[in-house]
Design a protein around this motif. Structure first.
Motif, mmCIF file in Angstrom:
data_model
loop_
_atom_site.group_PDB
_atom_site.id
_atom_site.type_symbol
_atom_site.label_atom_id
_atom_site.label_comp_id
_atom_site.label_asym_id
_atom_site.label_seq_id
_atom_site.Cartn_x
_atom_site.Cartn_y
_atom_site.Cartn_z
ATOM 1 N N ASN A 59 25.160 -19.174 -5.611
ATOM 2 C CA ASN A 59 24.961 -17.839 -5.060
ATOM 3 C C ASN A 59 25.978 -16.843 -5.600
ATOM 4 O O ASN A 59 25.678 -15.660 -5.769
ATOM 5 N N THR A 60 27.188 -17.314 -5.885
ATOM 6 C CA THR A 60 28.206 -16.439 -6.467
ATOM 7 C C THR A 60 27.771 -15.986 -7.858
ATOM 8 O O THR A 60 27.875 -14.801 -8.196
ATOM 9 N N ILE A 61 27.275 -16.925 -8.650
ATOM 10 C CA ILE A 61 26.799 -16.588 -9.997
ATOM 11 C C ILE A 61 25.599 -15.653 -9.910
ATOM 12 O O ILE A 61 25.510 -14.668 -10.664
ATOM 13 N N LEU A 62 24.676 -15.918 -9.012
ATOM 14 C CA LEU A 62 23.508 -15.047 -8.847
ATOM 15 C C LEU A 62 23.919 -13.637 -8.417
ATOM 16 O O LEU A 62 23.343 -12.648 -8.887
ATOM 17 N N ALA A 63 24.925 -13.542 -7.555
ATOM 18 C CA ALA A 63 25.404 -12.224 -7.120
ATOM 19 C C ALA A 63 26.018 -11.464 -8.297
ATOM 20 O O ALA A 63 25.795 -10.262 -8.452
ATOM 21 N N ALA A 64 26.782 -12.168 -9.141
ATOM 22 C CA ALA A 64 27.379 -11.521 -10.320
ATOM 23 C C ALA A 64 26.292 -11.054 -11.285
ATOM 24 O O ALA A 64 26.370 -9.949 -11.841
ATOM 25 N N ILE A 65 25.278 -11.866 -11.472
ATOM 26 C CA ILE A 65 24.156 -11.476 -12.346
ATOM 27 C C ILE A 65 23.443 -10.257 -11.781
ATOM 28 O O ILE A 65 23.125 -9.308 -12.512
ATOM 29 N N ALA A 66 23.182 -10.273 -10.484
ATOM 30 C CA ALA A 66 22.507 -9.143 -9.852
ATOM 31 C C ALA A 66 23.332 -7.864 -9.974
ATOM 32 O O ALA A 66 22.783 -6.782 -10.226
ATOM 33 N N ASP A 67 24.646 -7.984 -9.815
ATOM 34 C CA ASP A 67 25.519 -6.812 -9.957
ATOM 35 C C ASP A 67 25.443 -6.231 -11.361
ATOM 36 O O ASP A 67 25.335 -5.021 -11.546
ATOM 37 N N ARG A 68 25.511 -7.094 -12.354
ATOM 38 C CA ARG A 68 25.464 -6.610 -13.742
ATOM 39 C C ARG A 68 24.109 -6.004 -14.067
ATOM 40 O O ARG A 68 24.037 -4.994 -14.757
#
Length: 118
Positions: free
Chosen positions: A56-65
């Motif tokens: 979920n942390t990686i998905l959140a970073a992807i969504a932010d970018r």
């Protein structure tokens, strides 16, 4: 992990590896098995203080970018609120004042003043 919550670690070992007495294992094997527990295990949730899993942390970073890219493409001057920062309760500091300097001496003078020099 043991210091955080030994009972949670025991439950995770029993559920995942069917090992009731982890103390009977060699220390290196027990550490390896503990490191191999899934991100959503009881002990992982406790040691990360209930924060999001790695996925979920990686998905959140992807969504932010992706949000930043979309904002740029749409001509917006500000990025949308960060999902990552919301997960980890990180406050964004906004820069309210921009300083510029005409010479290196002006910069060095300000640097000294900010850092307690003369």
């Amino acid at each position: 992990m043991i210091n955080s919550d030994e009972d949670a670690l025991i439950c995770d070992f029993l559920e995942t590896y069917h090992v009731l007495n982890y103390r009977s294992l060699p220390a290196q094997l027990a550490a390896t098995l503990a490191a191999g527990l899934r991100d959503t295990s009881r002990i992982a949730t406790i040691t990360t203080e209930g924060k999001a899993s790695t996925t979920n942390t990686i998905l959140a970073a992807i969504a932010d970018r992706l949000g930043v890219i979309m904002a740029i493409l749409m001509g917006n001057k500000e990025a949308p609120p960060s999902i990552f920062n919301a997960l980890y309760e990180i406050e964004q500091k906004k820069i309210s004042e921009v300083a510029s300097f005409r010479t290196g001496e002006e910069y060095e003078s300000m640097w000294l003043r900010i850092n307690g020099g003369t």
